[in-house]
Design a protein around this motif. Sequence first.
Motif, PDB file in Angstrom:
ATOM      1  N   GLU A 178       0.827  -1.213   0.000  1.00 10.64           N
ATOM      2  CA  GLU A 178       0.000   0.000   0.000  1.00 10.64           C
ATOM      3  C   GLU A 178       0.858   1.259   0.000  1.00 10.64           C
ATOM      4  O   GLU A 178       0.528   2.259  -0.661  1.00 10.64           O
ATOM      5  CB  GLU A 178      -0.923  -0.023   1.212  1.00 10.64           C
ATOM      6  CG  GLU A 178      -2.012  -1.094   1.123  1.00 10.64           C
ATOM      7  CD  GLU A 178      -2.792  -1.251   2.413  1.00 10.64           C
ATOM      8  OE1 GLU A 178      -2.392  -0.636   3.442  1.00 10.64           O
ATOM      9  OE2 GLU A 178      -3.796  -1.995   2.418  1.00 10.64           O
ATOM     10  N   GLN A 179       1.980   1.209   0.726  1.00 15.00           N
ATOM     11  CA  GLN A 179       2.891   2.355   0.767  1.00 15.00           C
ATOM     12  C   GLN A 179       3.484   2.624  -0.616  1.00 15.00           C
ATOM     13  O   GLN A 179       3.577   3.780  -1.051  1.00 15.00           O
ATOM     14  CB  GLN A 179       4.005   2.083   1.786  1.00 15.00           C
ATOM     15  CG  GLN A 179       4.937   3.255   2.045  1.00 15.00           C
ATOM     16  CD  GLN A 179       5.940   2.949   3.146  1.00 15.00           C
ATOM     17  OE1 GLN A 179       5.777   2.012   3.930  1.00 15.00           O
ATOM     18  NE2 GLN A 179       7.014   3.723   3.185  1.00 15.00           N
ATOM     19  N   VAL A 180       3.861   1.560  -1.323  1.00 14.21           N
ATOM     20  CA  VAL A 180       4.397   1.714  -2.679  1.00 14.21           C
ATOM     21  C   VAL A 180       3.326   2.277  -3.608  1.00 14.21           C
ATOM     22  O   VAL A 180       3.591   3.179  -4.425  1.00 14.21           O
ATOM     23  CB  VAL A 180       4.927   0.357  -3.204  1.00 14.21           C
ATOM     24  CG1 VAL A 180       5.265   0.448  -4.694  1.00 14.21           C
ATOM     25  CG2 VAL A 180       6.149  -0.077  -2.403  1.00 14.21           C
ATOM     26  N   HIS A 181       2.116   1.750  -3.496  1.00 15.25           N
ATOM     27  CA  HIS A 181       1.018   2.197  -4.355  1.00 15.25           C
ATOM     28  C   HIS A 181       0.760   3.688  -4.176  1.00 15.25           C
ATOM     29  O   HIS A 181       0.567   4.425  -5.153  1.00 15.25           O
ATOM     30  CB  HIS A 181      -0.240   1.393  -4.022  1.00 15.25           C
ATOM     31  CG  HIS A 181      -1.347   1.565  -5.011  1.00 15.25           C
ATOM     32  ND1 HIS A 181      -2.641   1.178  -4.770  1.00 15.25           N
ATOM     33  CD2 HIS A 181      -1.361   2.094  -6.268  1.00 15.25           C
ATOM     34  CE1 HIS A 181      -3.392   1.452  -5.817  1.00 15.25           C
ATOM     35  NE2 HIS A 181      -2.643   2.004  -6.751  1.00 15.25           N
ATOM     36  N   ALA A 182       0.774   4.139  -2.924  1.00 10.29           N
ATOM     37  CA  ALA A 182       0.457   5.540  -2.636  1.00 10.29           C
ATOM     38  C   ALA A 182       1.634   6.470  -2.841  1.00 10.29           C
ATOM     39  O   ALA A 182       1.460   7.619  -3.282  1.00 10.29           O
ATOM     40  CB  ALA A 182      -0.046   5.664  -1.198  1.00 10.29           C
ATOM     41  N   GLY A 183       2.848   5.994  -2.528  1.00  9.43           N
ATOM     42  CA  GLY A 183       3.993   6.902  -2.465  1.00  9.43           C
ATOM     43  C   GLY A 183       4.974   6.834  -3.599  1.00  9.43           C
ATOM     44  O   GLY A 183       5.883   7.666  -3.688  1.00  9.43           O
ATOM     45  N   GLY A 184       4.867   5.831  -4.478  1.00  8.68           N
ATOM     46  CA  GLY A 184       5.724   5.749  -5.643  1.00  8.68           C
ATOM     47  C   GLY A 184       7.205   5.662  -5.313  1.00  8.68           C
ATOM     48  O   GLY A 184       7.615   4.997  -4.354  1.00  8.68           O
ATOM     49  N   VAL A 185       8.010   6.380  -6.092  1.00  8.76           N
ATOM     50  CA  VAL A 185       9.466   6.270  -5.999  1.00  8.76           C
ATOM     51  C   VAL A 185       9.973   6.613  -4.601  1.00  8.76           C
ATOM     52  O   VAL A 185      10.817   5.888  -4.041  1.00  8.76           O
ATOM     53  CB  VAL A 185      10.136   7.174  -7.053  1.00  8.76           C
ATOM     54  CG1 VAL A 185      11.639   7.261  -6.809  1.00  8.76           C
ATOM     55  CG2 VAL A 185       9.867   6.645  -8.457  1.00  8.76           C
ATOM     56  N   ASP A 186       9.512   7.687  -4.021  1.00  6.92           N
ATOM     57  CA  ASP A 186      10.004   8.087  -2.699  1.00  6.92           C
ATOM     58  C   ASP A 186       9.717   7.017  -1.653  1.00  6.92           C
ATOM     59  O   ASP A 186      10.559   6.739  -0.786  1.00  6.92           O
ATOM     60  CB  ASP A 186       9.369   9.416  -2.266  1.00  6.92           C
ATOM     61  CG  ASP A 186       9.936  10.608  -3.029  1.00  6.92           C
ATOM     62  OD1 ASP A 186      11.027  10.458  -3.624  1.00  6.92           O
ATOM     63  OD2 ASP A 186       9.289  11.667  -3.043  1.00  6.92           O
ATOM     64  N   TYR A 230       2.120  -1.929  -9.583  1.00  2.00           N
ATOM     65  CA  TYR A 230       1.476  -0.619  -9.645  1.00  2.00           C
ATOM     66  C   TYR A 230       2.224   0.391 -10.506  1.00  2.00           C
ATOM     67  O   TYR A 230       1.664   1.439 -10.867  1.00  2.00           O
ATOM     68  CB  TYR A 230       1.352  -0.044  -8.231  1.00  2.00           C
ATOM     69  CG  TYR A 230       0.474  -0.847  -7.308  1.00  2.00           C
ATOM     70  CD1 TYR A 230      -0.858  -1.096  -7.629  1.00  2.00           C
ATOM     71  CD2 TYR A 230       0.970  -1.356  -6.109  1.00  2.00           C
ATOM     72  CE1 TYR A 230      -1.670  -1.834  -6.775  1.00  2.00           C
ATOM     73  CE2 TYR A 230       0.166  -2.089  -5.248  1.00  2.00           C
ATOM     74  CZ  TYR A 230      -1.164  -2.323  -5.584  1.00  2.00           C
ATOM     75  OH  TYR A 230      -1.965  -3.049  -4.745  1.00  2.00           O
ATOM     76  N   GLY A 231       3.499   0.109 -10.821  1.00  4.00           N
ATOM     77  CA  GLY A 231       4.331   1.128 -11.417  1.00  4.00           C
ATOM     78  C   GLY A 231       4.773   2.116 -10.353  1.00  4.00           C
ATOM     79  O   GLY A 231       4.388   2.006  -9.177  1.00  4.00           O
ATOM     80  N   ALA A 232       5.597   3.075 -10.730  1.00  2.00           N
ATOM     81  CA  ALA A 232       6.084   4.053  -9.757  1.00  2.00           C
ATOM     82  C   ALA A 232       6.388   5.377 -10.446  1.00  2.00           C
ATOM     83  O   ALA A 232       7.064   5.405 -11.487  1.00  2.00           O
ATOM     84  CB  ALA A 232       7.344   3.528  -9.056  1.00  2.00           C
ATOM     85  N   SER A 233       5.889   6.446  -9.840  1.00  2.00           N
ATOM     86  CA  SER A 233       6.156   7.797 -10.331  1.00  2.00           C
ATOM     87  C   SER A 233       6.943   8.566  -9.285  1.00  2.00           C
ATOM     88  O   SER A 233       6.872   8.261  -8.087  1.00  2.00           O
ATOM     89  CB  SER A 233       4.851   8.534 -10.626  1.00  2.00           C
ATOM     90  OG  SER A 233       4.118   7.863 -11.632  1.00  2.00           O
TER      91      SER A 233
END
Length: 448
Positions: A43-51, A207-210
């Motif tokens: 969930e953290q990766v999904h919401a927070g992306g690269v950071d 999810y990918g990451a931005s």
Amino acid sequence: MIARVDLRGAALSSLDARALREALPRAELDVEAALETVRPICEQVHAGGVDAILDLDERFDGIRPPSLRVPAEVLDKALAALEPTLRAALEESIRRARLVHADQARVDSVTQVVPGGTVTERWVPVDRVGLYVPGGQAVYPSSVVMNVVPAQIAGVGSLAVASPPQSSNTGDFVGYPDPTILAACALLGVDEVYAVGGAQAVAMFAYGASDASGATVCEPVTLVTGPGNVYVAAAKRLLLGIIGIDAEAGPTEIAILADETADAELVAADLISQAEHDELAASVLVTDSEELAAAVEAALERRAARTKHTIRVKTALGGRQSGIVLVSGVDEGVRVVDAYAAEHLEIQTRDAAAVAARIRNAGAIFVGDYAPVSLGDYAAGSNHVLPTGGCACHSGGLSVQTFLRGIHVVDYSREALADVADTVVTLATAEDLPAHGEAVTARFASDS
């Protein structure tokens, strides 16, 4: 050091298939419990992306990478710095893997069911895959080869590799995956590599990451493959459906079926070779020879004491997942190893090839004295990403097929449909789905 399980005589004959599986040594892999650990990570990766991913790298691997994606110049430097003998070994491993996996390529097939009616099976590669390469107690450039080669032969158009950042790296490689992994990627022409491990790597692929500006750094994938620890397996289970997966890989395992003709030193060496992977690695000998069992026990004591990873090896051999299983004969041994369904199965018996031909359940089978599992790990040409935990009874290892989808293309003429219309209507009526039949008869309404 290693436990014994006596399944001779009535002890084996009284067990049905399920009871036999439960009686055998097996590592515990509680993926269900790990789900609660990995869920907030994903969930953290999904919401927070690269950071968020970089934060998780720092938390779990002790270092924050300079960038999530490994720059092209770092990949080039890793390949340039690769020791020549190691480069030659990797190139030979790649060559052999390509030979074997090229023969797995599928071709489209066209079946004429009736005149004017055909079904074509097209084999189409998935669009994009994420390939996971572990980097915990050891680093695995060989796993780069095993993941990438079948994907490339399948024709996958977009490949990305993820592997944990290493705090022990020096120079240009600080905070990136191990340089040998980077070099293996470069050798194979893979230029999209990410410094991320564990559950967060699987989540990134799903999810990918931005980055903070909203720019996409990693595009989502459709399929994730590759071995990993229990948290990688749990993330795969959690995200299945968002992504496809190859398997929920658990700790590595070897089973050896041996009789009195086997060389105890070779058996012990092979059991230790798997035990050095991980404290949870499983090493199991199945034999009808008490003399061999005793000789192997003695050889394990000697060899474990002088191997590099002594503590790891002794822990694995002494765990509940390892053991020597005594049976009454080779026939009983075949039944036991089929029930165990090992990731790796060695046959060290008289007429080993004939015995191997009787085995139904194994990720890979290694026949005779000169086919140790470590050959398959690196240079047999076979794939070493294999089902664990008994899953070899229903699943196979990574292959070109893993990255392909079969699509049926149905092409019927008016005449061919008319010929089978009554059959379709009859079956649709039997299932109380009349509109299914009407979808056929409507095409011929003008004929009446």
